[in-house]
Scaffold this motif. Structure first.
Motif, PDB file in Angstrom:
ATOM      1  N   ILE A   3       0.812  -1.193  -0.054  1.00 54.44           N
ATOM      2  CA  ILE A   3      -0.056   0.070   0.094  1.00 54.44           C
ATOM      3  C   ILE A   3       0.761   1.355  -0.043  1.00 54.44           C
ATOM      4  CG2 ILE A   3      -2.117   1.153   1.145  1.00 54.44           C
ATOM      5  CD1 ILE A   3      -2.455  -1.407   2.849  1.00 54.44           C
ATOM      6  N   GLU A   6       0.552   7.476  -0.710  1.00 54.84           N
ATOM      7  CA  GLU A   6      -0.186   8.325  -1.731  1.00 54.84           C
ATOM      8  C   GLU A   6      -1.606   7.738  -2.028  1.00 54.84           C
ATOM      9  OE1 GLU A   6       1.590   8.214  -5.887  1.00 54.84           O
ATOM     10  OE2 GLU A   6       3.162   8.111  -4.442  1.00 54.84           O
TER      11      GLU A   6
ATOM     12  N   MET B   1       5.960  13.992  -2.467  1.00 53.81           N
ATOM     13  CA  MET B   1       5.631  12.552  -1.712  1.00 53.81           C
ATOM     14  C   MET B   1       6.450  11.369  -2.129  1.00 53.81           C
ATOM     15  SD  MET B   1       2.838  11.656   0.035  1.00 53.81           S
ATOM     16  CE  MET B   1       3.181  10.236   1.044  1.00 53.81           C
ATOM     17  N   GLU B   2       6.806  10.808  -1.257  1.00 54.37           N
ATOM     18  CA  GLU B   2       7.909   9.586  -1.366  1.00 54.37           C
ATOM     19  C   GLU B   2       7.144   8.357  -2.054  1.00 54.37           C
ATOM     20  OE1 GLU B   2      10.178   9.720   2.587  1.00 54.37           O
ATOM     21  OE2 GLU B   2      10.402   8.129   1.367  1.00 54.37           O
ATOM     22  N   GLU B   3       7.658   7.743  -3.006  1.00 52.57           N
ATOM     23  CA  GLU B   3       7.069   6.579  -3.453  1.00 52.57           C
ATOM     24  C   GLU B   3       7.131   5.400  -2.712  1.00 52.57           C
ATOM     25  OE1 GLU B   3       5.532   8.178  -6.874  1.00 52.57           O
ATOM     26  OE2 GLU B   3       5.444   5.610  -6.405  1.00 52.57           O
ATOM     27  N   ALA B   4       7.840   5.677  -1.525  1.00 54.51           N
ATOM     28  CA  ALA B   4       8.118   4.325  -0.491  1.00 54.51           C
ATOM     29  C   ALA B   4       7.054   3.487  -0.419  1.00 54.51           C
ATOM     30  CB  ALA B   4       8.739   4.935   0.942  1.00 54.51           C
ATOM     31  N   VAL B   5       7.338   2.174   0.051  1.00 56.50           N
ATOM     32  CA  VAL B   5       6.449   1.323   0.411  1.00 56.50           C
ATOM     33  C   VAL B   5       6.356   1.151   1.833  1.00 56.50           C
ATOM     34  CG1 VAL B   5       6.287  -0.973   0.321  1.00 56.50           C
ATOM     35  CG2 VAL B   5       6.398   0.106  -1.640  1.00 56.50           C
ATOM     36  N   ILE B   6       5.086   1.147   2.422  1.00 54.89           N
ATOM     37  CA  ILE B   6       4.924   1.086   4.085  1.00 54.89           C
ATOM     38  C   ILE B   6       4.462  -0.414   4.480  1.00 54.89           C
ATOM     39  CG2 ILE B   6       4.802   3.512   4.502  1.00 54.89           C
ATOM     40  CD1 ILE B   6       1.968   2.382   5.073  1.00 54.89           C
TER      41      ILE B   6
END
Lengths: 453, 130
Positions: A3, A6, B1-6
């Motif tokens: 997920i 954004e 905004m970072e594209e990082a995955v959380i």
């Protein structure tokens, strides 16, 4: 499975700023087992049947709303058309049945109950006739009961006797709710090709081929589509279509998830997901605003039908990709009183009844929540219905009329209904008579399109 | 905004539903994973949005601890002066009361002047993915 932050923020923004919601969770309940010659027993039967199925409907939808953080605005019930299940009752009118439905709706805590309905596209049974004649009184004495009459299908043609009758019924309904601007008419829909699984009011009923108990979900999101289209930089119409498709996909997925979970928890079957862009009076949550975002100065001007066709088609394509249970009406609604952009367009003089009729050829439903002067004749109302039914019949689609001849009003007045029903500007109708045409009665035969076998 | 995955992966909870004594009663639905295994999720995404100030993370995580809600992952960014924190929270307590937790989170949010939203993770997965 990942997920992205954004995606999370996009979803939250859709809900908090763009009015994304589940417009309705509607439980369809079969009442066919309730028939009885004694109307008091019949009323007891339907009351206990509805309460048995729906006692946890509101609590469950509220749990789901809190679990997913997506607002569920309305909880509703649709039942088997009362004209069918009450046919064997030995009474002259069905007003007590409407009152029972209203009492069950109050007790279940839902917003509306639909199904005070008759299907008379090819002719009327004695039960159909009793139901139709009960409509004005039933809608005046109840709060939550919604009524619909299907007077045409592509297969059967148009029952013009019923069309003529409905002109009078609508006038009487308005008269009996004169003190509330004729609000009874806002709970009455005249249909061509009425769907059996529509979750939206006022036209919902639990159709003949439906299961015993079913959950149908109506999702909305004109505000989300409007924002998405407005965010595009100098787009081509192809780009706009693509953007609407993607947005519709997301909205549909969310609706399907909610619908399936509600159905599972209530031990009901999941029926359909109705992806309809249903506007609300909130600013920006408007179908007219989407059309204007495509480049029209004001909704209703030349090009509006084309823009609406693009919108409606893109919504369907996105929805069809996202769910295998898309049904009901699924398209864009254009109810004038419920759409702030439509109201402004009428007030500016850019949107007329004739243009709305043209628009209904390419979108779902039809002439919806339109106020006309209080002195509009029954024949004129019937003729407006006949035109709309013809569009539905020939184009093999659902069309409907929900029109309010608001007593004592004239063109330009504003009629206030409150809540989601909004505010309707009184619109002019043609002054030339349709009296003789409507008085001919009989049936407009099924069109050549019906011969498909 | 970072594209990082959380969110890194699903945590399979014993596979078979019947033996998942630890799964809260409000999340009984079964998710079919890519491998076809049955999995059940009791994870929430908590989003905190508001003006940055001292004590936001401390305040929020204190309430989470009080409700035995574990932080599985956390990410925060500042976007146009707005503090945005996204947490993936895991619930293991059988008697977890979602409504009470949401009310407590909302109350601490009001106290800190931020908006706190607690949602089951499925809403994001269903909405954006096929």
């Amino acid at each position: 499975m990942l997920i992205h932050p954004e995606e999370i923020l996009e979803t939250i923004n859709m809900v908090t700023h763009e009015h994304l919601d589940i417009r309705t969770v509607t439980m369809g309940i079969n009442l066919r087992g309730c028939s009885h010659p004694d109307v008091a027993t019949f009323n007891e039967n339907i009351y206990s049947r509805i309460m048995r199925c729906a006692e946890n409907l509101v609590r469950t939808t509220e749990d789901i709303q809190s679990l997913y953080g997506i607002p569920i605005i309305n909880k509703r019930i649709s039942v088997t058309p009362i004209a069918i299940v009450a046919e064997s009752c030995q009474v002259d009118d069905y007003c007590s049945v409407a009152e029972t439905l209203d009492r069950a709706a109050q007790q279940a805590g839902i917003d509306f109950i639909g199904g005070f309905s008759a299907l008379v596209q090819k002719g009327m049974t004695p039960g159909d006739l009793k139901l139709i004649n009960s409509i004005p009184q039933a809608l005046a004495t109840t709060k939550k009961v919604c009524s619909s009459v299907n007077v045409a299908t592509t297969k059967a043609g148009i029952n013009m006797d019923a069309v003529a009758m409905m002109g009078h019924i609508i006038k009487q309904t308005a008269e009996l709710t004169r003190d509330r601007a004729g609000i009874g008419c806002a709970k009455l829909v005249i249909f061509a090709n009425a769907p059996d699984d529509n979750p939206f009011m006022a036209g919902a009923f639990h159709g003949i081929g439906e299961p015993d108990c079913v959950i149908n979900v109506g999702v909305s999101g004109p505000g989300v589509v409007n924002s998405a289209v407005r965010a595009l930089q100098n787009p081509s119409l192809g780009d706009i279509s693509e953007c609407i498709k993607k947005t519709a996909f997301k909205i549909t997925r969310m609706g399907e998830m909610v619908g399936k979970e509600v159905a599972r928890r209530l031990n009901a079957q999941f029926g359909v997901l109705d992806l309809s862009l249903a506007p609300t009076p909130a600013v920006g949550d408007s179908v007219a605003a989407i059309l204007e975002a495509m480049g029209l100065e004001s909704c209703g001007t030349h090009g509006t039908t084309a823009a609406l066709a693009l919108l409606n088609d893109a919504v369907k394509k996105g929805g069809a990709m996202a769910s295998s249970s898309v049904g009901g009406l699924s398209g864009a609604f254009i109810p004038v009183s419920e759409d702030e952009g439509m109201i402004r367009a009428v007030q500016r003089g850019s949107l007329s009844l004739d243009k709305l009729e043209a628009m209904t050829c390419v979108c779902s439903v039809g002439l919806d929540m339109i106020a006309v002067p209080g002195d509009t004749s029954p024949a004129t109302i019937s003729a407006i219905i006949a035109d709309e039914m013809a569009i539905g019949m020939i184009n093999k689609k659902t069309t409907a009329v929900r029109i309010i001849p608001a007593p004592g009003t004239k063109v330009g007045d504003m009629v206030e209904f409150g809540g989601l029903l909004g505010t309707a500007p009184v619109m002019p109708v043609h002054n030339f008579s349709s009296e003789t045409f409507i008085a001919r009665g009989g049936r407009i035969p099924a069109p050549i399109q019906s011969l498909t076998n | 905004m970072e594209e990082a995955v959380i969110v890194v992966s699903f945590t399979p909870l014993n596979g078979d539903i019947a033996c998942q004594g630890g799964v809260p009663h409000f999340v009984q639905h079964i998710i079919h994973s890519e491998k076809g295994k049955h999995m059940s999720s009791s994870r929430f995404v908590i989003t905190v949005i508001g003006l940055d100030r001292v004590g936001i993370v401390a305040g929020i995580s204190r309430v989470m601890a009080e409700h035995s809600v574990n932080i599985a992952d956390i990410r925060q960014t500042i976007m146009t002066d707005l503090f945005t924190m996204i947490m993936l929270a895991e619930v293991t307590s059988e008697n977890f009361d979602l409504t009470a937790f949401q009310e407590a989170m909302s109350a601490i949010g009001t106290e800190l002047g931020v908006q706190v939203i607690v949602q089951h993770e499925d809403v994001f997965r269903f909405m954006h993915r096929i």
